[in-house]
Design a protein around this motif. Structure first.
Motif, PDB file in Angstrom:
ATOM      1  N   THR A 111      29.953 -43.001 -29.556  1.00 48.04           N
ATOM      2  CA  THR A 111      31.138 -43.580 -30.209  1.00 48.04           C
ATOM      3  C   THR A 111      32.263 -43.692 -29.183  1.00 48.04           C
ATOM      4  OG1 THR A 111      32.001 -41.419 -30.851  1.00 48.04           O
ATOM      5  CG2 THR A 111      30.539 -42.507 -32.419  1.00 48.04           C
ATOM      6  N   THR A 145      34.637 -40.018 -34.432  1.00 50.75           N
ATOM      7  CA  THR A 145      33.522 -39.333 -35.092  1.00 50.75           C
ATOM      8  C   THR A 145      32.445 -40.356 -35.450  1.00 50.75           C
ATOM      9  OG1 THR A 145      34.366 -39.680 -37.321  1.00 50.75           O
ATOM     10  CG2 THR A 145      35.085 -37.663 -36.181  1.00 50.75           C
ATOM     11  N   SER A 146      31.268 -39.846 -35.752  1.00 50.86           N
ATOM     12  CA  SER A 146      30.165 -40.726 -36.149  1.00 50.86           C
ATOM     13  C   SER A 146      30.527 -41.540 -37.391  1.00 50.86           C
ATOM     14  CB  SER A 146      28.915 -39.896 -36.455  1.00 50.86           C
ATOM     15  OG  SER A 146      28.407 -39.278 -35.304  1.00 50.86           O
ATOM     16  N   TRP A 147      31.035 -40.855 -38.409  1.00 52.42           N
ATOM     17  CA  TRP A 147      31.382 -41.569 -39.643  1.00 52.42           C
ATOM     18  C   TRP A 147      32.558 -42.515 -39.425  1.00 52.42           C
ATOM     19  CZ3 TRP A 147      28.480 -42.608 -43.604  1.00 52.42           C
ATOM     20  CH2 TRP A 147      27.510 -41.695 -44.059  1.00 52.42           C
ATOM     21  N   CYS A 161      25.803 -37.932 -36.693  1.00 46.89           N
ATOM     22  CA  CYS A 161      25.957 -36.574 -37.220  1.00 46.89           C
ATOM     23  C   CYS A 161      25.021 -36.318 -38.407  1.00 46.89           C
ATOM     24  CB  CYS A 161      27.405 -36.317 -37.631  1.00 46.89           C
ATOM     25  SG  CYS A 161      27.968 -37.443 -38.923  1.00 46.89           S
ATOM     26  N   GLU A 176      26.688 -35.696 -33.574  1.00 44.51           N
ATOM     27  CA  GLU A 176      28.097 -36.056 -33.757  1.00 44.51           C
ATOM     28  C   GLU A 176      28.585 -36.776 -32.495  1.00 44.51           C
ATOM     29  OE1 GLU A 176      30.800 -37.303 -35.062  1.00 44.51           O
ATOM     30  OE2 GLU A 176      30.738 -35.695 -36.564  1.00 44.51           O
ATOM     31  N   GLY A 177      29.318 -37.877 -32.728  1.00 41.46           N
ATOM     32  CA  GLY A 177      29.795 -38.657 -31.593  1.00 41.46           C
ATOM     33  C   GLY A 177      28.818 -39.764 -31.185  1.00 41.46           C
TER      34      GLY A 177
END
Lengths: 410, 410
Positions: free
Chosen positions: A352, A357-359, A377, A384-385
């Motif tokens: 990312t 963050t991933s989301w 994540c 994550e990331g």
């Protein structure tokens, strides 16, 4: 009232892909008419090949006449398919696997999920992180995971991080696991191990007496000569590894349901009395008791992909997806994004941008590009990331998605 | 070395039907050219009906074109099939079951085998005796059966004998079970419970807080008006029962693989903290994690049997088998044998003559009549002294078998 398996209550409330589906559905509802490009779930889009299609029509005809009707088949799969697999996927490549070491099933998800049935309930399990959620969740259900910490890690799972930091090559664990889940080409990162890198794990398992559960669902995407397609290419692996394979991504059988599991005859586990027990025999017993074989039609279709035309047609489909992966990889890297995988795999693993963050990245791609990925994540703390994109869309949609993301100028 | 699930080592060495297959194979090898009539394993012989066949060809065409291709479907089954089931098997008969309470699977064997995943490991289990071996074996594997005694009984299983002595109507247990397996029309005895007899069990479960696992795989054979086809015909059953159904015996899908499980929304189990947990939610979680749906083709074929032509064609096949059952029942009784079942079921349960053992009678029928049955003792201790014959052969083979047995003048 009956008592439930309390381990289920430890599971976080929903399955990753259901969460994504709900988000996308809500977005689509509030943005009618907009073209969303779905590169989240690892589902294929190309139709099954003509050889498989013809086999399905023929098998339907078999089932429609008393003289050729087939009812219950062998739980471990028909001999015609097990022979085709042994020859096509192993012997022809110089790998020693015989037909009676192959168990045909309705898919690798079932097999990787159910394999725990034959292992002790206190088995210590190691797995790469990020990882296919089925490995984690089924071990939680079986009471092997311990408790979930605030860091997203289960107390009894031994995590083997695969990140950009270690070049996506997991390090040997400091604590000895009984079982090690390895999936290469990797889901979700799309990265691979070379023969010598995988040998480190086989040697470790031989030395420590660990069992490797090797998920080779994506082996058809391997083209680099130094990358193994089967763990049995590594010396000694027959004594330490079970291999899972799938027809989902190779032959497009996500809707038809077929996979298989290889358990070499010499692979053993330890009974409480100290005696060695064949894992092949245990799995045979598990399958004959709790499973009734894959559909006859599906097995005929799977057999057909080992014919000359079948092979050629399947290779075309794989080439189609590999072209997509290459398009994505090139465009995303040109756009300045850090992208991994995608060479021997249908998955691209994107870092990312800007520490998002991933989301956060997922939401941005959905809102600004109408592209659906899978938040890294969701595959575990070390995901994550990152965000996963798949190469299973059409050429057109893939190119469109790549250019939409590039236009973000991240 | 990895430790195995030691419960597997408690299982007797082989599965009943494998033993029979080996015996028959050996006999056939030493008696070449002789016509053996197989009425042992409960597999159908009539082809699938034209409606199902046409649906399979159409679904194959769907999978063969990009525009209509279907990959992963919902793990709990496609809405088109769950709606057809809810309407065709329940609502149209005045029974309250909704589409979202139905879980389509690859067969009732998988579902009855896997259902234990969601229950506590120390669950006390009751089952009729004789019984479908899958119920016993899967509970042994899960560590719920205790140890096998010299009388053939497992120490932690509560046995509910169904024999000629009690008219094949099980008595309520003296000790409270958490879970009660009931299969009616019964496999292997072919006998049934009337609505009022089944109500005794539903009332007991309501009173004692037990869960009934109701296997209705043979409901299509019911023609007696006082016999229920679903446990949900009984008031209160939605709060105590899970129902398993199969397309194997009705639509001839033993090779195609399809069944389904109904878990009403209000059915609950108890968590360790005393809270009530929806079993529907647990099973959904189990299936989404360890299963990837039944074949799309199979689901289309299953949908087709709910069409007007499909219903009519399936009814013809059922009538064909019921005619066989009637032929067998009449001839065997005329020959002086004690025969049960066969009216609302495809199974005939024969008392062995002259106090012969089940295997003794099996051997005699094989050697003197070239007829293969299933020894009753293979289904549990109370099956000793019985033998099961199935109505799934052709009219000709069934008549031939009946006359060969009658000619024994037992």
């Amino acid at each position: 009232m009956v008592h439930i398996n309390d381990n289920f209550t430890k599971l976080p409330s929903a399955y990753l892909f259901s969460d994504i589906a709900r988000k996308v559905e809500a977005f689509a509802a509030s943005h009618p008419g907009e073209k969303i490009i779905r590169m989240g779930i690892g589902d294929v889009t190309r139709p099954i090949c003509p050889a498989a299609s013809e086999a399905l029509h023929r098998a339907t005809a078999d089932e429609s006449e008393a003289a050729t009707f087939r009812g219950y088949g062998p739980e471990q799969g028909y001999g015609f398919l097990r022979e085709a697999i042994a020859e096509g996927d192993y012997r022809s490549r110089g790998i020693e696997v015989s037909a009676d070491e192959i168990f045909v099933s309705d898919g690798a998800k079932s097999d990787t999920g159910n394999i725990g049935d034959i292992l002790a309930s206190d088995t210590r399990v190691a797995m790469t992180d990020p990882v296919y959620p089925v490995y984690i969740d089924t071990n939680v259900m079986a009471g092997r995971a311990g408790t979930l910490g605030s860091d997203g890690r289960w107390s009894r799972i031994i995590y083997l991080p695969v990140t950009a930091g270690n070049g996506f090559v997991p390090s040997l664990p400091s604590e000895r696991p009984d079982v090690i889940y390895l999936c290469f080409p990797n889901n979700p990162t799309g990265t691979v191990l070379t023969r010598s890198q995988l040998k480190v794990w086989v040697d470790y398992a031989l030395r420590e007496g660990s069992l490797i559960l090797f998920d080779a669902a994506y082996e058809a995407f391997v083209s680099s000569p130094e990358v193994p397609r089967s763990i049995y290419e590594i010396e000694g692996a027959r004594r330490v590894a079970i291999e899972f394979r799938s027809f989902s991504k190779t032959a497009g059988f996500t809707g038809l349901r077929c996979g298989y599991t290889v358990i070499p005859r010499e692979l053993c586990g330890l009974a409480a009395d100290g005696s060695e027990v064949s894992l092949h025999r245990l799995w045979l017993r598990r399958q004959t008791t709790k499973f009734n074989g894959a559909s006859y039609l599906t097995q005929r279709a799977a057999e057909a992909i080992y014919s000359e035309e079948g092979r050629r047609q399947v290779a075309e489909t794989i080439a189609y997806y590999k072209h997509n992966a290459s398009t994505l990889l090139t465009s995303l890297r040109e756009a300045g994004l850090e992208a991994y995988g995608g060479t021997d795999s249908p998955y691209i693993w994107l870092r990312t941008p800007d520490g998002m963050t991933s989301w956060g990245f997922f939401d941005m791609l959905l809102e600004r590009c109408r592209v659906v990925g899978t938040p890294g994540c969701g595959f575990g703390p070390s995901g994550e990331g990152y965000l996963r994109l798949t190469a299973f869309a059409t050429h057109e949609a893939t190119a469109e998605a790549a250019s939409r993301i590039a236009a973000l100028r991240l």
